[in-house]
Structure formats: structure tokens, C-alpha cells
Design a protein around this motif. Structure first.
Motif, PDB file in Angstrom:
ATOM      1  N   THR A   1      61.298  97.378  49.732  1.00 26.66           N
ATOM      2  CA  THR A   1      62.050  96.179  49.381  1.00 26.66           C
ATOM      3  C   THR A   1      61.102  95.084  48.919  1.00 26.66           C
ATOM      4  O   THR A   1      61.363  94.381  47.931  1.00 26.66           O
ATOM      5  N   GLY A   2      59.995  94.936  49.648  1.00 26.09           N
ATOM      6  CA  GLY A   2      59.017  93.911  49.293  1.00 26.09           C
ATOM      7  C   GLY A   2      58.509  94.098  47.878  1.00 26.09           C
ATOM      8  O   GLY A   2      58.404  93.140  47.110  1.00 26.09           O
ATOM      9  N   VAL A   3      58.224  95.340  47.529  1.00 29.35           N
ATOM     10  CA  VAL A   3      57.707  95.629  46.182  1.00 29.35           C
ATOM     11  C   VAL A   3      58.718  95.179  45.130  1.00 29.35           C
ATOM     12  O   VAL A   3      58.380  94.482  44.162  1.00 29.35           O
ATOM     13  N   VAL A   4      59.979  95.553  45.347  1.00 26.58           N
ATOM     14  CA  VAL A   4      60.994  95.216  44.350  1.00 26.58           C
ATOM     15  C   VAL A   4      61.146  93.706  44.229  1.00 26.58           C
ATOM     16  O   VAL A   4      61.175  93.140  43.127  1.00 26.58           O
ATOM     17  N   LEU A   5      61.215  93.020  45.386  1.00 30.43           N
ATOM     18  CA  LEU A   5      61.436  91.571  45.350  1.00 30.43           C
ATOM     19  C   LEU A   5      60.258  90.856  44.690  1.00 30.43           C
ATOM     20  O   LEU A   5      60.440  89.881  43.956  1.00 30.43           O
ATOM     21  N   THR A   6      59.039  91.347  44.946  1.00 30.41           N
ATOM     22  CA  THR A   6      57.871  90.714  44.345  1.00 30.41           C
ATOM     23  C   THR A   6      57.958  90.759  42.827  1.00 30.41           C
ATOM     24  O   THR A   6      57.585  89.816  42.131  1.00 30.41           O
TER      25      THR A   6
ATOM     26  N   LEU B   1      58.313 101.314  58.527  1.00 36.42           N
ATOM     27  CA  LEU B   1      58.138 100.130  57.681  1.00 36.42           C
ATOM     28  C   LEU B   1      58.314 100.441  56.203  1.00 36.42           C
ATOM     29  O   LEU B   1      58.236  99.553  55.362  1.00 36.42           O
ATOM     30  N   ASP B   2      58.536 101.709  55.898  1.00 36.23           N
ATOM     31  CA  ASP B   2      58.581 102.101  54.490  1.00 36.23           C
ATOM     32  C   ASP B   2      59.643 101.339  53.714  1.00 36.23           C
ATOM     33  O   ASP B   2      59.392 100.846  52.621  1.00 36.23           O
ATOM     34  N   THR B   3      60.844 101.226  54.314  1.00 34.49           N
ATOM     35  CA  THR B   3      61.923 100.515  53.619  1.00 34.49           C
ATOM     36  C   THR B   3      61.530  99.068  53.369  1.00 34.49           C
ATOM     37  O   THR B   3      61.773  98.520  52.291  1.00 34.49           O
ATOM     38  N   LEU B   4      60.894  98.469  54.370  1.00 33.49           N
ATOM     39  CA  LEU B   4      60.465  97.074  54.249  1.00 33.49           C
ATOM     40  C   LEU B   4      59.496  96.925  53.081  1.00 33.49           C
ATOM     41  O   LEU B   4      59.662  96.044  52.217  1.00 33.49           O
ATOM     42  N   ALA B   5      58.514  97.820  53.032  1.00 30.50           N
ATOM     43  CA  ALA B   5      57.514  97.741  51.974  1.00 30.50           C
ATOM     44  C   ALA B   5      58.173  97.943  50.613  1.00 30.50           C
ATOM     45  O   ALA B   5      57.892  97.230  49.646  1.00 30.50           O
TER      46      ALA B   5
ATOM     47  N   SER C   1      56.045  88.426  51.556  1.00 31.01           N
ATOM     48  CA  SER C   1      55.972  88.407  53.013  1.00 31.01           C
ATOM     49  C   SER C   1      56.355  89.765  53.586  1.00 31.01           C
ATOM     50  O   SER C   1      55.772  90.226  54.561  1.00 31.01           O
ATOM     51  N   PHE C   2      57.290  90.435  52.968  1.00 28.55           N
ATOM     52  CA  PHE C   2      57.645  91.788  53.410  1.00 28.55           C
ATOM     53  C   PHE C   2      56.452  92.729  53.274  1.00 28.55           C
ATOM     54  O   PHE C   2      56.123  93.495  54.181  1.00 28.55           O
ATOM     55  N   VAL C   3      55.822  92.638  52.102  1.00 30.55           N
ATOM     56  CA  VAL C   3      54.688  93.533  51.858  1.00 30.55           C
ATOM     57  C   VAL C   3      53.577  93.246  52.856  1.00 30.55           C
ATOM     58  O   VAL C   3      52.961  94.160  53.415  1.00 30.55           O
ATOM     59  N   TYR C   4      53.360  91.961  53.114  1.00 25.90           N
ATOM     60  CA  TYR C   4      52.314  91.579  54.058  1.00 25.90           C
ATOM     61  C   TYR C   4      52.656  92.091  55.449  1.00 25.90           C
ATOM     62  O   TYR C   4      51.809  92.606  56.179  1.00 25.90           O
ATOM     63  N   ALA C   5      53.924  91.977  55.794  1.00 24.58           N
ATOM     64  CA  ALA C   5      54.347  92.448  57.104  1.00 24.58           C
ATOM     65  C   ALA C   5      54.116  93.948  57.234  1.00 24.58           C
ATOM     66  O   ALA C   5      53.722  94.439  58.290  1.00 24.58           O
ATOM     67  N   ALA C   6      54.315  94.662  56.173  1.00 24.56           N
ATOM     68  CA  ALA C   6      54.195  96.108  56.242  1.00 24.56           C
ATOM     69  C   ALA C   6      52.743  96.564  56.240  1.00 24.56           C
ATOM     70  O   ALA C   6      52.409  97.603  56.810  1.00 24.56           O
TER      71      ALA C   6
END
Lengths: 522, 561
Positions: free
Chosen positions: A239-244, A233-237, A208-213
Motif C-alpha cells: 500500500t505504501g508503495v502505491v500511495l507514494t 507487513l507485506d500489505t502495508l509495504a 510513512s507506511f513504507v518506513y513502518a514496514a
């Protein structure tokens, strides 16, 4: 056909024409699974064994349907895709059949087929011992899980990927807990389920983070868009990558998500453990490759080092734990295989990590190809080892490593074959395919400049040799007591024979699997 | 020497490598009708003799067909693509440095098979024993015949499992520990070696040794060469073994059955030194240059260390095991080989290759003899054998005693026997090393190594005195360095006459312990070739040097010549 349909689909993207041939393999498996569930209701208890044969045929048919797909990808470089969305500039597809897909589907379906062969005997033994595994449910769950696993390598958007991942995993929880009245079995299932669900939840958050970004789910589009994410949004993306990645790390049983493995393998019926160790792992690695290499190449500086560290930790943890197994403990053979599969997962991670360090596209393909090649070798050999373990487990219920002492005297062929499998896993001649599969992994690491990882892996290979060889040596020791010969059931014999022939053939012609490491899997 | 067409040569070489492997598989199958022999055990042991004999014949024919006028040219080459993905080619070929090793391996394995036919070591069924020996032979022969780095690695690894089982199943006391030590040390070394080989192959773009050697490392930057030499050298040094990495060797030798010891010392150790000459010298000369002084230093330490260890073991009351002693002496001898290689000069490298072969012949013979002694007396413990006054082998079993003395003086490097030339040339090489290496350093090494030869003479003569002589009371007190030259002179005379039936001391020995049988017919058959070749190589070193020298010149010069 597909190209034409996508061109005309711009007006009404809701109406899609589905390329049924492309989606045939997972679909057949799923349909057969449902058919088995329904047929189970109408079959008399006596005829339940027919379900197994039906499932086998279904899996074989699904495998045959891979054949027409091999042509299409050779003739045209463009892969066969369906479920496409036409964007303003290009189309993004959710389901793509390319070489990578086909190879992994072959692995999944072949693995499921061998598992089914092993299951026939297990179910038959359970039936005669009156400990009744519910057969209809068993086959349905196995086929459903296989259908999800076969869908996964073809999925090219994050939503399909997660759905496939869950379709592959959820039935597996039930399979693990299927032994009625077995406390260990249900405990293992619960452990497996809870840790898996946590991992999935984290993955979904990451997605969802990646999608948001980025505003897209399609892997190819993600690959393009993640490069120019808004600065805020870079931090969000990131974080999203790591969590995925966390969810996939769980599936491949990478450290620190590896604790469920031994208990789950011991608690599950042995064929299911074999299935999890091969197909379950293949699923995780496929997802990991798709997510890292296709979707997140822009963040290679994040996942490359992370995966390298994960690989080093995973192989060390797995091998050291396997080394510490006492051979007289109950179920130590299965435990040993479980820990060794954790160690092997570490080796499988190495080329993916190396892909994170590659500068050129061809290097990336070669690296992922090395993982696929290694996985194919590992699948054949590990299933073979489990098959022999299942055979021994029929007479020695505790399945300790020490029960294998003198197997050569009882059953020379299966001892020789198991020795061959173990040496393949260790990567020493006569297990030539194991040796060369390791060489490709090493060369991916050396090529990417990951010298330290190669050295860690080298040490691990030596540690692993110790316990594999210890087991191998045990097979040829003088047996305790009089050797008793047992009749070996046909399905197990078939499974052992198929894997042994595969192993020997690959040892003679390693090119068959190693070609993927050369050309890369496109 | 005789004209044999190239395709026949190719076939012979392929047969030499693949033949034993096929033989190993056949050994596991039940014997076909007509070849059943007296018992299944006898049939399979005979099968081993037949296969290794056929391989030996093929190797001899190959030698005859070898073009001795152009030893530096790769001959009998086969080059087939096997695994294009990894660029692995089945590239076989022999030249002047691999041919002698190939023949040595075929010979020693045949002699071992012959010996075991009559004297099977205690342990489980001979079926597996024969199969393992054959796999071992195939692996060693392949190591010397392949010209592809990854194939070399495969062959290098192939010997591990058979040797492990030979030690662990047919060995003596503490065999399990020794077998583990052997395989873990070697594997750790060879995995690191694989990394080095991959580095070379990936950076240079080919795994082909011939192509790499003609380039002479020009494709590889100095830093790559340095890392590659470190990694590959480590693996080879464990196998050789070089001094700080040698500790697996004495244990493995002590525990291994006679045949295992012979093969381990005679051919397996040579794989390490062969790798140095074949791979590191031509492919990574700059890296070698960086490490040559260190290699030489370790080699010299190994020479002194090995000799001192032997001296300590040979002392009365040290409970020294003869097999362990010979193993330590191997560390010293391989030190000379490494010293020769590290000089990077043609003289030194030729000396190293010569010493390699000589060590294979002499140490093989010594292990056979000690094994026979152990079979007869039940122990290889020097103190138990000598019992304070000497075992008096000259008296009890004069031929055995004579052979042992012969082996000992050959091992200490008596001029006129094989052991002399290799060490001599290695020292000469150190006197004038390659021009880029520091001469003073190598002069120092040479001086220390020369001192090592004295120590070698000392312990070998002590061994001869304690095992072969006796039983005159009070002779144990004279076991000091001063007495050695005198006994040495006496022994070499006996040694020369050893193969001929000498019965001078038979009378007193026979009355003390009548149970000690002298050399049996099959033992003569197994040992005579080794004795003959030791003498031949000592008297006519040109036969061997003529083969190796052109190759060494070419390998060192690379594309420049």
C-alpha cells in the motif's frame, strides 16, 4: 575526501563533513534566490530590472558548477556522495551526484535559465503596462523553485525527496497566482495548490507506511529491505508503495491528476507555464524514476503494470483533449500546449513502465535513460514553442491558435522555428530528434514486451500529429489583413535562438541525448 | 560500364541523397547576385531545375559507373556510425533493384521541376514549392539508397510533410481533406511499421539490412517474423497501396497538383513495394510465407476492384474524374506488383520490380497528360470533356491525343511497351509460386488477375474513345465491351505514331474548338523521356531484368546461395 570522512565518521555520525562542490548547484541557486529577495528591499523601483540579470547570472553560475562534477563521476565509477550515514554494514547517503543527477540538474538549470530569459520580457511588458508583477518576489520564487528542482535528482532518501519536491512546488503555486487582480490567475493557483497538497499528503502517508514496514528512509536500503519484508507487513509495504507513487503521478500530471494543467497554464504568466511544463515535469519524472527503480524494484510487479496503464491513459487523455481544442477559443494556443504536454507526459511514462518489466539491470538503466533522453528533447523543444508563443502573445493578448495564421508572413523565422518545434513534438522529419526520441521510447516498450502499449502510443502519435500539423499548416496560410512587424525583444530572441540551435544540433547529432538511452544513466 | 573509382561513386550517392536537401535550404534563401533571373519566382524555379538536373546527372553517372556484371553486389557503399545509441548507421549503397528506382526518381523529379518551371501550379509562392519538391526528392532517393532499417523509416517519413503541403497548398478542390487523409493513413501505417522494424532490429541485434538479409531471418523465430511481417507489411501496404487500405489514394491524386500526382504515383508508391522486396522477403521469409497467400488474395482483389472502379468511372454519365480514374488504375497495377512479390519466386519478384518501374513511367506520363488536359480545358471530368460524343482530342490536339492513347495502351499492357513484361512475369510467377506456397491457390489468383488485364484493357480503351475520339454523333452508344478490341487495334497504331507529328484528324477539330493548344515545347521535353523509356523497356526488357534478377535470386536465397 568523502570516503575518508565517512570512515572516520563511525565514531561521531553527528559531525559531518559536507562535500560543498557536490552540493554547489542547488545551493548557489538557493543563495542567489535569497540574495535577490534581500536586494529587492534596497533597490529603487527604477533599478528593479537588475534583479533579473542577477538571477540569470546566478543560474548560469550554478550551471557552470556542474562542470567540475562531470570529471569525478567519469574517473571513478563510484558516485560522489555526501550527507552519509554509516550503518553496520554499509553507508547510505542522502545526497548523491551521479550521471543521472547531473543530467537532470542540467535540464532543470537550463530550463530555469530559459524561463528567466522569457520572464525578463514578460516583467518588462508588465512594468510598462503598469500591471506590475512584483519583480523581487517573482525572481525569488522562480529561483527557489529551481533550487528545489535541482536538489531533487540528487536526493537519495524519501524525506529529502519530499522536501525537495515541496520546495520545487510551493513557490510554483505562488508564481501561478502572481498576476495581481487577475481572477483567473488566483483561481488557477488555488486549484493547483489544493490538488497538489492532497497528492503530497497521500505521498507522505505512503512514505510513512513504507518506513513502518522497513525502518529506513534511504532509497538504496529500501531497495534491499523491501525484498524481505515480514509477511504480515507485506500489505502495508505494498500500500505504501502505491500511495507514494500517487504524489509523483500528480507532479507529472498523469491521469487522473491532470485536470489542473490547462487552467493553471492559462492562468499563470506564460514563462511560468513554460517552466511548469518542463521543469515541473522533469521534477516529477525524476522522483518517479528514483522511487520506482532505486527504492521499489522489488515491487516492479505492482508499479510496472500500474505505470503502463497510467501511461496509456495519460497520453490518450492529453492528446484527445488537445485534439478537441477549438482554435478560436481564447488562450487556445496555451491550452493546446498544456494538453499536448499531458500527452507527452504519457510518452515519458512508457520507458519507466518498461523498466518494471525488465529482467536485467542494464535493461532498467536503458529504459530510464530513454525517459531522460526524451525529457531532454522535450525540454528544449517545448520551451522553444512556449518562447514563440510568448512572442506572439505580446501582440495578440488572447493567444489563440487562430492568431498564428500567417505568422510566416509577419515573421518568417519565428514561424519556421515554431514549425520545427511542433514537428519535433510530433516526431516527424524535419524534427529528426523528436522522431528518434520517440523511437527510443518505442524500442523500450517493444524490448520489454509491452506491445500493446507501443500500439496505443502509435495511435496517439497519429492523433497528436493531427493537431500539431494543423497548427503548423496555419502558420503558412495567407494572413488576414496587413502583416505588421514588431520589434522582437532581445531576451526572447535569445531564448528562441538557443532552443532552435539546440533542436537543430540535436537533429544532426541525436547521439548527444540518445547516449543516455544506450548506456543508461548511472 | 565505365570504370569510376569507388570513392567517387560513394560521393555521387551521398550527393544524390544530400544534394536536394541542401538545395531545399538554398531555395528558401534569397538568390545570390548574378542568379537573380527575371524575377525571384523565376529564379527559384530555375534553381529547382538546376538542382534536380544535377541530381539526375549524378544518378546517370552512377548508373554508368555501376558494375553491371555484379548487380547483386552492394556498390558505392558508405557506412558511417551516426547514432550509436540506437545502432543507427548511415549505411548507403545501391544494387540492381535500387538503382533503377533511384534513376526513375531522379528523372521524374527533374521532369516535374522542368514542367513547373513553365507551368507553375496555382498557389502560394514557388519558393516553398521548390523547397518541398526537393525535400520530397531527397526523402524518396534516401528510401531507395539507405541500408539501415531506422534510416529507411526516417526517409519513409521524410516525404510525408512535403507531400502534405504540396497537396494542401497547391492542390485542387477538396485538397485539405485529401491531404489529411493522405498523411493520417500513411502515418498510421508507418508508425505500425516502425514497431515491426524495431521488433526485427531488437530481436536480431542489428538494424543493418545487408547483415539481416544475409542471415535470411535465421536469428528470428517464426512468431517474431510473423508479427514483424504483419506490422511492417501493414505500413508498406498502406503506402503501396493494397486494396482495403487504398482509399486515401484516389482522393490525394484527384486533389494534388499535376506534379504532385506524378511524383506520388511515380515514386512514392514504389517506396512501399520496394520495402516488401528489400526488407520483408529476405529478412523475414517465414513470416512472408505465412502471409503470402493473403497478400496475393488482397492484391488480386485490388486488381479487380481497381479495374471495376475505373470501368464505373469511365461510364458515360458517371461524372468520372480522369485523375481519379488513373489513381484507381494505379491500385490495379500495384496489385500486380504485390501479386508478383507474394509468389516469392524469382520470376514473380522480377516481374513485380519491372512492373514497378513501368508503372512509374506510364502513370507518370498519364498524370502529366491529364494535368495538361485539365489546364487546357479547365476540367478533368470525363463527362464534361466528352459531352456525350467524345472530346475529339485527335482532332483538336492531335499530338496530345496521340500521347494520351499511347499512355493508355502502354498502361493496359500492350506487348512491346513497358507495361507488358511486368504483369506478364507476375502472372508467370503466380503460375509457379515458391515451392512452399499452395499452387492451386496461386493458380486461382493468376486466373483472376488475368481477367483483370482484360478489364484494364476495357476501361483504358473506353477512356481513349471518349477523350480522343469524336465528335461523330451517336458513337457513345457503342461503348460496350464488344467494340473495344476494334478500337484498341486502331489506337495502338495511332499510339505508335503519337510522338511523331500526325495531322490526320486536325482539320475537323480545328474548326470546332480552336482554343485547345497542342503539345508545347516544354511539354514535349518533359514527356519524351518517359515515352522513350516506355518503348525501350518494352522492347529491351533484359536491360532491366538483367539488373534485378541476380539481386532477386540472392535476396530470396539469402545466405544459402
Amino acid at each position: 575526501m568523502t570516503a575518508a570522512s565517512t570512515a572516520s565518521a563511525s565514531t561521531a555520525s553527528v559531525i559531518q563533513s559536507v562535500d560543498w562542490v557536490a552540493v554547489a548547484p542547488p545551493t548557489i541557486v538557493a543563495v542567489v534566490g535569497l540574495a535577490v529577495l534581500v536586494a529587492d528591499l534596497f533597490l529603487h523601483e527604477r533599478n528593479k530590472h537588475l534583479l533579473g540579470w542577477f538571477s540569470l547570472v546566478g543560474l548560469a553560475a550554478a550551471g557552470l558548477f556542474l562542470l567540475p562534477l562531470t570529471d569525478s563521476h567519469n574517473s571513478a565509477r563510484a558516485a560522489r556522495s555526501t550527507f552519509c550515514l554509516s550503518g553496520p554494514r554499509d553507508t547510505a547517503c542522502s545526497y548523491t551526484v551521479d550521471e543521472f543527477t547531473l543530467v537532470v540538474q542540467l535540464l532543470v538549470i537550463g530550463g530555469a535559465l530559459l524561463t528567466a530569459l522569457l520572464s525578463m520580457t514578460t516583467l518588462k511588458d508588465a512594468r510598462s503596462a503598469d500591471k506590475g508583477l512584483p519583480e523581487g518576489e517573482y525572481w525569488f520564487l522562480l529561483l527557489s523553485s529551481a533550487a528545489g528542482a535541482a536538489l531533487l535528482p540528487a536526493s537519495r532518501d524519501l524525506a529529502t525527496l519530499v522536501v525537495a519536491l515541496e520546495v520545487a512546488s510551493l513557490p510554483a503555486f505562488a508564481l501561478v497566482g502572481l498576476k495581481h487582480g487577475d481572477k483567473r490567475s488566483s483561481e488557477a493557483a488555488l486549484k493547483f495548490f489544493l490538488s497538489s497538497v492532497t497528492a503530497t499528503a497521500v505521498t507522505l502517508l505512503g512514505i510513512s507506511f513504507v518506513y513502518a514496514a522497513t525502518g529506513t528512509m534511504h532509497l538504496t536500503e529500501l531497495g534491499a529491505k523491501l525484498g524481505n519484508v515480514d509477511g504480515q507487513l507485506d500489505t502495508l509495504a505494498r500500500t505504501g508503495v502505491v500511495l507514494t507513487l500517487v504524489g509523483f503521478a500528480f507532479k507529472v500530471a498523469a491521469v487522473p491528476f491532470h485536470f489542473w494543467v490547462p487552467d493553471t497554464y492559462v492562468g499563470a504568466p506564460l514563462p511560468v507555464a513554460a517552466y511548469l511544463s518542463v521543469v515541473g515535469k522533469a521534477v516529477g519524472f525524476t522522483g518517479l524514476i528514483l522511487v520506482t527503480v532505486v527504492a521499489f524494484p522489488e515491487y516492479a510487479d505492482v508499479w510496472g503494470p500500474a505505470l503502463a496503464a497510467l501511461a496509456a491513459l495519460t497520453m490518450t487523455a492529453g492528446n484527445v483533449a488537445a485534439l478537441r481544442q477549438r482554435s478560436t477559443r481564447a488562450y487556445s494556443a496555451v491550452r493546446l500546449l498544456a494538453w499536448s504536454s499531458v500527452g507527452q507526459a504519457g510518452y515519458l511514462l512508457v520507458p519507466i513502465a518498461a523498466a518494471g518489466y525488465a529482467d536485467r539491470r542494464t535493461d532498467v538503466l536503458e529504459s530510464t535513460g530513454a525517459t531522460v533522453a526524451y525529457a531532454l528533447m522535450y525540454a528544449a523543444v517545448n520551451l522553444g514553442a512556449f518562447a514563440v508563443a510568448a512572442l506572439v502573445g505580446r501582440t495578440k493578448a488572447l493567444n489563440r491558435v487562430s492568431d498564428y495564421r500567417g505568422l510566416y508572413a509577419r515573421s518568417p523565422l519565428s514561424a519556421l522555428v515554431l514549425a520545427f518545434f511542433l514537428l519535433c513534438l510530433a516526431g516527424l522529419p524535419p524534427g529528426i530528434i523528436g522522431l528518434f526520441a520517440k523511437v527510443t521510447v518505442f524500442s523500450a516498450a517493444v524490448d520489454a514486451g509491452l506491445g500493446w502499449l507501443a500500439v496505443v502510443m502509435a495511435v496517439n502519435v497519429v492523433i497528436a500529429l493531427y493537431y500539431y500539423l494543423q497548427w503548423t499548416a496555419l502558420l503558412f496560410r495567407a494572413p488576414e489583413g496587413e502583416p505588421v512587424r514588431h520589434r522582437i525583444p532581445v531576451p526572447i530572441t535569445a531564448a528562441i535562438a538557443v532552443t532552435a540551435v539546440l533542436g537543430v544540433a540535436l537533429s544532426g547529432a541525436p547521439q548527444l541525448v540518445l547516449q543516455f538511452a544506450e548506456q543508461g544513466v548511472r | 560500364m565505365i570504370g569510376i573509382s569507388e570513392s567517387v561513386m560513394q560521393f555521387l550517392l551521398a550527393l544524390i541523397v544530400v544534394g536536394p536537401l541542401a538545395g531545399a535550404v538554398a531555395a528558401l534563401l534569397p538568390a545570390p547576385p548574378g542568379l537573380k533571373g527575371k524575377s525571384p519566382d523565376q529564379a527559384v524555379l530555375r534553381h529547382g531545375v538546376t538542382v534536380t538536373g544535377a541530381v539526375l546527372v549524378a544518378a546517370i553517372v552512377l548508373t554508368l559507373g555501376f558494375d553491371h556484371d555484379h548487380p547483386s553486389k552492394m556498390q558505392a557503399t558508405t557506412d558511417i556510425s551516426w547514432i550509436p545509441a540506437l545502432d543507427v548507421r548511415i549505411h548507403l549503397g545501391i544494387d540492381g533493384i535500387s538503382l533503377p528506382l533511384l534513376v526513375l526518381t531522379a528523372l521524374l523529379t527533374f521532369l516535374c521541376a522542368l514542367y513547373s518551371y513553365f507551368k507553375m501550379p496555382k498557389g502560394p509562392s514557388p519558393k516553398a514549392f521548390v523547397a518541398l519538391i526537393l525535400v520530397l526528392e531527397s526523402g524518396t532517393l534516401a528510401t531507395f539508397a539507405v541500408l539501415d532499417l531506422l534510416l529507411f523509416f526516417l526517409a519513409f517519413e521524410m516525404v510525408l510533410i512535403p507531400m502534405y503541403f504540396l497537396i494542401a497548398r497547391w492542390g485542387g478542390a477538396e485538397r485539405t481533406q485529401a491531404a489529411w487523409k493522405f498523411i493520417l493513413y500513411t502515418l498510421l501505417g508507418s508508425v505500425v511499421m516502425l514497431l515491426g522494424l524495431l521488433l526485427i532490429g531488437l530481436r536480431a541485434g542489428t538494424f543493418d539490412m545487408v547483415a539481416l538479409a544475409t542471415d535470411n531471418g535465421s536469428e528470428l523465430s517464426t512468431s517474431v517474423q510473423v508479427i514483424a511481417v504483419l506490422a511492417v507489411g501493414l505500413g508498406l501496404a498502406v503506402k503501396t497501396p493494397m486494396w482495403p487500405l487504398h482509399s486515401w489514394l484516389p482522393d490525394a491524386h484527384t486533389a494534388a497538383p499535376t506534379v504532385g500526382s506524378v511524383l506520388l504515383a511515380g515514386v512514392l508508391l514504389k517506396m512501399g513495394t520496394y520495402g516488401f522486396v528489400r526488407i520483408l522477403l529476405p529478412i523475414a521469409p517465414e513470416g512472408m510465407e505465412t502471409f503470402a497467400p493473403y497478400l496475393a488474395a488482397f492484391a488480386v482483389v485490388g486488381i479487380i476492384y481497381g479495374s471495376l472502379a475505373c470501368l464505373a468511372l469511365a461510364r458515360p454519365g458517371a461524372k468520372g474524374d480522369l485523375k481519379r480514374l488513373i489513381a484507381y488504375s494505379s491500385v490495379g497495377h500495384m496489385g500486380f506488383v504485390l501479386l508478383g512479390i507474394s509468389t516469392m519466386s524469382p520470376t514473380g519478384v522480377n516481374g513485380a520490380l519491372f512492373a514497378n518501374i513501368a508503372h512509374g513511367l506510364i502513370t507518370g506520363l498519364l498524370f502529366f497528360l491529364v494535368g495538361a488536359l485539365k489546364d487546357r480545358t479547365g476540367t478533368s471530368d470525363l463527362d464534361t470533356l466528352a459531352q456525350g460524343s467524345g472530346a475529339a482530342l485527335y482532332g483538336k490536339a492531335p499530338r496530345l491525343g496521340g500521347l494520351l492513347a499511347f499512355g493508355a495502351v502502354a498502361s493496359l499492357g500492350l506487348p512491346g511497351l513497358a507495361g507488358f513484361w511486368g504483369e506478364m512475369l507476375a502472372l508467370f510467377g503466380a503460375f509457379k509460386p515458391a515451392s512452399d506456397l499452395s499452387r492451386p491457390a496461386f493458380l486461382t489468383f493468376m486466373a483472376i488477375a488475368a481477367f483483370g488485364t482484360l478489364l484494364t484493357a476495357a476501361y483504358m480503351l473506353i477512356v481513349v474513345r471518349r477523350v480522343c475520339m469524336g465528335p461523330a454523333p451517336g458513337s457513345a452508344e457503342a461503348a460496350s465491351g464488344g467494340a473495344s478490341p476494334a478500337t484498341g487495334g486502331a489506337n495502338s497504331v495511332t499510339g505508335g505514331a503519337g510522338s511523331a507529328p500526325g495531322g490526320t484528324g486536325a482539320a475537323p477539330g480545328a474548326e470546332r474548338t480552336p482554343g485547345l493548344a497542342d503539345v508545347h515545347g516544354y511539354e514535349f521535353a518533359a514527356w519524351t523521356p518517359l515515352v522513350a523509356l516506355t518503348v525501350l523497356a518494352g522492347l529491351w526488357p533484359a536491360a532491366l531484368l538483367g539488373l534485378t534478377d541476380p539481386v532477386v535470386q540472392q535476396l530470396l536465397a539469402g545466405g544459402k546461395s
